[in-house]
Design a protein around this motif. Structure first.
Motif, PDB file in Angstrom:
ATOM      1  N   PRO A   1      13.219 -47.424 -22.587  1.00 60.29           N
ATOM      2  CA  PRO A   1      12.448 -46.980 -21.415  1.00 60.29           C
ATOM      3  C   PRO A   1      11.829 -45.607 -21.679  1.00 60.29           C
ATOM      4  O   PRO A   1      12.387 -44.807 -22.428  1.00 60.29           O
ATOM      5  N   TRP A   2      10.685 -45.340 -21.048  1.00 61.27           N
ATOM      6  CA  TRP A   2      10.092 -44.002 -21.144  1.00 61.27           C
ATOM      7  C   TRP A   2      11.073 -42.984 -20.565  1.00 61.27           C
ATOM      8  O   TRP A   2      11.878 -43.329 -19.692  1.00 61.27           O
ATOM      9  N   PRO A   3      11.019 -41.722 -21.001  1.00 63.36           N
ATOM     10  CA  PRO A   3      11.862 -40.693 -20.380  1.00 63.36           C
ATOM     11  C   PRO A   3      11.629 -40.661 -18.857  1.00 63.36           C
ATOM     12  O   PRO A   3      10.517 -40.901 -18.398  1.00 63.36           O
ATOM     13  N   ALA A   4      12.687 -40.375 -18.126  1.00 65.74           N
ATOM     14  CA  ALA A   4      12.572 -40.308 -16.659  1.00 65.74           C
ATOM     15  C   ALA A   4      11.579 -39.217 -16.264  1.00 65.74           C
ATOM     16  O   ALA A   4      11.405 -38.234 -16.994  1.00 65.74           O
ATOM     17  N   MET A   5      10.949 -39.391 -15.113  1.00 65.40           N
ATOM     18  CA  MET A   5      10.033 -38.350 -14.646  1.00 65.40           C
ATOM     19  C   MET A   5      10.855 -37.157 -14.160  1.00 65.40           C
ATOM     20  O   MET A   5      11.667 -37.297 -13.245  1.00 65.40           O
ATOM     21  N   PRO A   6      10.662 -35.973 -14.770  1.00 62.67           N
ATOM     22  CA  PRO A   6      11.458 -34.807 -14.358  1.00 62.67           C
ATOM     23  C   PRO A   6      11.170 -34.427 -12.898  1.00 62.67           C
ATOM     24  O   PRO A   6      10.042 -34.570 -12.430  1.00 62.67           O
ATOM     25  N   GLU A   7      12.180 -33.904 -12.245  1.00 62.55           N
ATOM     26  CA  GLU A   7      12.050 -33.531 -10.836  1.00 62.55           C
ATOM     27  C   GLU A   7      10.875 -32.570 -10.576  1.00 62.55           C
ATOM     28  O   GLU A   7      10.115 -32.769  -9.623  1.00 62.55           O
ATOM     29  N   PRO A   8      10.686 -31.532 -11.418  1.00 62.87           N
ATOM     30  CA  PRO A   8       9.541 -30.633 -11.156  1.00 62.87           C
ATOM     31  C   PRO A   8       8.186 -31.340 -11.236  1.00 62.87           C
ATOM     32  O   PRO A   8       7.234 -30.931 -10.562  1.00 62.87           O
ATOM     33  N   PHE A   9       8.091 -32.407 -12.028  1.00 67.12           N
ATOM     34  CA  PHE A   9       6.848 -33.188 -12.098  1.00 67.12           C
ATOM     35  C   PHE A   9       6.602 -33.886 -10.761  1.00 67.12           C
ATOM     36  O   PHE A   9       5.518 -33.832 -10.194  1.00 67.12           O
ATOM     37  N   ARG A  10       7.652 -34.581 -10.313  1.00 71.24           N
ATOM     38  CA  ARG A  10       7.574 -35.372  -9.083  1.00 71.24           C
ATOM     39  C   ARG A  10       7.173 -34.505  -7.888  1.00 71.24           C
ATOM     40  O   ARG A  10       6.290 -34.853  -7.101  1.00 71.24           O
ATOM     41  N   THR A  11       7.864 -33.354  -7.793  1.00 73.78           N
ATOM     42  CA  THR A  11       7.653 -32.449  -6.667  1.00 73.78           C
ATOM     43  C   THR A  11       6.234 -31.885  -6.691  1.00 73.78           C
ATOM     44  O   THR A  11       5.533 -31.902  -5.679  1.00 73.78           O
ATOM     45  N   LEU A  12       5.817 -31.415  -7.858  1.00 80.16           N
ATOM     46  CA  LEU A  12       4.481 -30.828  -7.948  1.00 80.16           C
ATOM     47  C   LEU A  12       3.407 -31.862  -7.612  1.00 80.16           C
ATOM     48  O   LEU A  12       2.455 -31.579  -6.874  1.00 80.16           O
ATOM     49  N   ALA A  13       3.559 -33.070  -8.130  1.00 77.98           N
ATOM     50  CA  ALA A  13       2.552 -34.110  -7.890  1.00 77.98           C
ATOM     51  C   ALA A  13       2.467 -34.455  -6.405  1.00 77.98           C
ATOM     52  O   ALA A  13       1.358 -34.592  -5.846  1.00 77.98           O
ATOM     53  N   ALA A  14       3.614 -34.567  -5.754  1.00 77.89           N
ATOM     54  CA  ALA A  14       3.615 -34.906  -4.325  1.00 77.89           C
ATOM     55  C   ALA A  14       3.004 -33.775  -3.502  1.00 77.89           C
ATOM     56  O   ALA A  14       2.216 -34.017  -2.576  1.00 77.89           O
ATOM     57  N   GLU A  15       3.336 -32.526  -3.860  1.00 76.77           N
ATOM     58  CA  GLU A  15       2.795 -31.385  -3.111  1.00 76.77           C
ATOM     59  C   GLU A  15       1.285 -31.250  -3.307  1.00 76.77           C
ATOM     60  O   GLU A  15       0.556 -30.921  -2.362  1.00 76.77           O
ATOM     61  N   ALA A  16       0.824 -31.499  -4.524  1.00 80.04           N
ATOM     62  CA  ALA A  16      -0.618 -31.404  -4.792  1.00 80.04           C
ATOM     63  C   ALA A  16      -1.364 -32.508  -4.030  1.00 80.04           C
ATOM     64  O   ALA A  16      -2.413 -32.255  -3.420  1.00 80.04           O
ATOM     65  N   ALA A  17      -0.834 -33.712  -4.056  1.00 75.12           N
ATOM     66  CA  ALA A  17      -1.484 -34.814  -3.334  1.00 75.12           C
ATOM     67  C   ALA A  17      -1.557 -34.491  -1.843  1.00 75.12           C
ATOM     68  O   ALA A  17      -2.606 -34.649  -1.202  1.00 75.12           O
ATOM     69  N   GLN A  18      -0.454 -33.999  -1.319  1.00 77.15           N
ATOM     70  CA  GLN A  18      -0.394 -33.621   0.104  1.00 77.15           C
ATOM     71  C   GLN A  18      -1.454 -32.554   0.417  1.00 77.15           C
ATOM     72  O   GLN A  18      -2.183 -32.658   1.412  1.00 77.15           O
ATOM     73  N   ALA A  19      -1.556 -31.553  -0.435  1.00 78.72           N
ATOM     74  CA  ALA A  19      -2.532 -30.473  -0.215  1.00 78.72           C
ATOM     75  C   ALA A  19      -3.961 -31.006  -0.254  1.00 78.72           C
ATOM     76  O   ALA A  19      -4.869 -30.430   0.340  1.00 78.72           O
TER      77      ALA A  19
END
Ligand code: SIN
Ligand code: FE2
Length: 217
Positions: free
Chosen positions: A92-110
């Motif tokens: 499997p690909w490496p898991a998505m790191p938490e800082p990636f997930r958080t930043l992506a969600a916050e940017a989409a929200q913004a």
């Protein structure tokens, strides 16, 4: 050298610039998170190394790529698609790191896209001269989710066009920490990256790293 050191030592005050309907540039949005994002990229490439994919037409891409998350984008003679495992290792690909997930969600929200939960992150590495020709991101199942694209390291000229390949393209400079989000009426806009100019970035040396977050499935 025209490379603007101050862009990276003293980032722009974060602000939003409109790019097209459904598309914005969030200047400096990822600047504070960048060191943690780059550490995570180093961990990802230790288990899923950089590779140059080959297009279905047989061309070796000049961008080096890898992925993290539940799915990874791959290209070979069989076509473009998302795969749950790295074809190089069968793991499997490496898991998505938490800082990636958080930043992506916050940017989409913004950018006006609430509830973005990426399941794939394509990680791109550009060296001087590397380019990415105009293309659409259209291998994802649900086109309601936006694309969130994070720029790190050397600045690049990003090309952002319309829904037809021949539409005129805006040329925008993307610096370390800038984030572009495109969705809604721009979700299938053609985009690409002009050949990277050389420079020496304090955190990335001669490289530009781009993270694109997608909802693949
Ligand atoms: C991409 O289209 O996947 C990458 C865009 C970028 O490197 O800015
Ligand atoms: Fe793309």
């Amino acid at each position: 050298m025209t490379f603007d050191l101050f862009d990276d030592l003293l980032p722009e005050t974060p602000h939003t610039e409109p790019l097209a309907a459904g598309a914005v540039i969030l200047r400096a949005f990822a600047h504070a998170a960048a060191p943690a994002l780059l550490e995570a990229v180093a961990r990802i490439t230790a288990s899923a190394p950089w590779r140059h994919l080959v297009t279905p037409g047989g061309q070796r891409m000049s961008v080096a790529m890898t992925n993290c998350g539940s799915f990874g984008w791959v290209s070979d003679a069989r076509g473009y698609r998302y795969e749950p495992a790295d074809p190089l290792s069968g793991q499997p690909w490496p898991a998505m790191p938490e800082p990636f997930r958080t930043l992506a969600a916050e940017a989409a929200q913004a950018a006006g896209f609430a509830g973005f939960a990426p399941d794939a992150c394509l990680v791109n590495r550009y060296l001087p001269g590397t380019r990415l020709s105009l293309h659409q991101d259209r291998d994802e199942r649900d086109l309601r989710a936006p694309i969130v694209s994070v720029s790190l390291g050397l600045p690049a000229t990003f090309l952002f066009g319309g829904l037809q390949r021949t539409d005129r393209t805006a040329r925008v400079r993307l610096a370390h920490g800038d984030v572009v989000v495109w969705g809604g009426p721009s979700r299938l806009a053609y985009h690409g990256v002009a050949p990277l100019a050389d420079g020496d970035h304090p955190l990335c040396g001669h490289e530009r790293i781009n993270l694109t977050f997608r909802r693949a499935r």
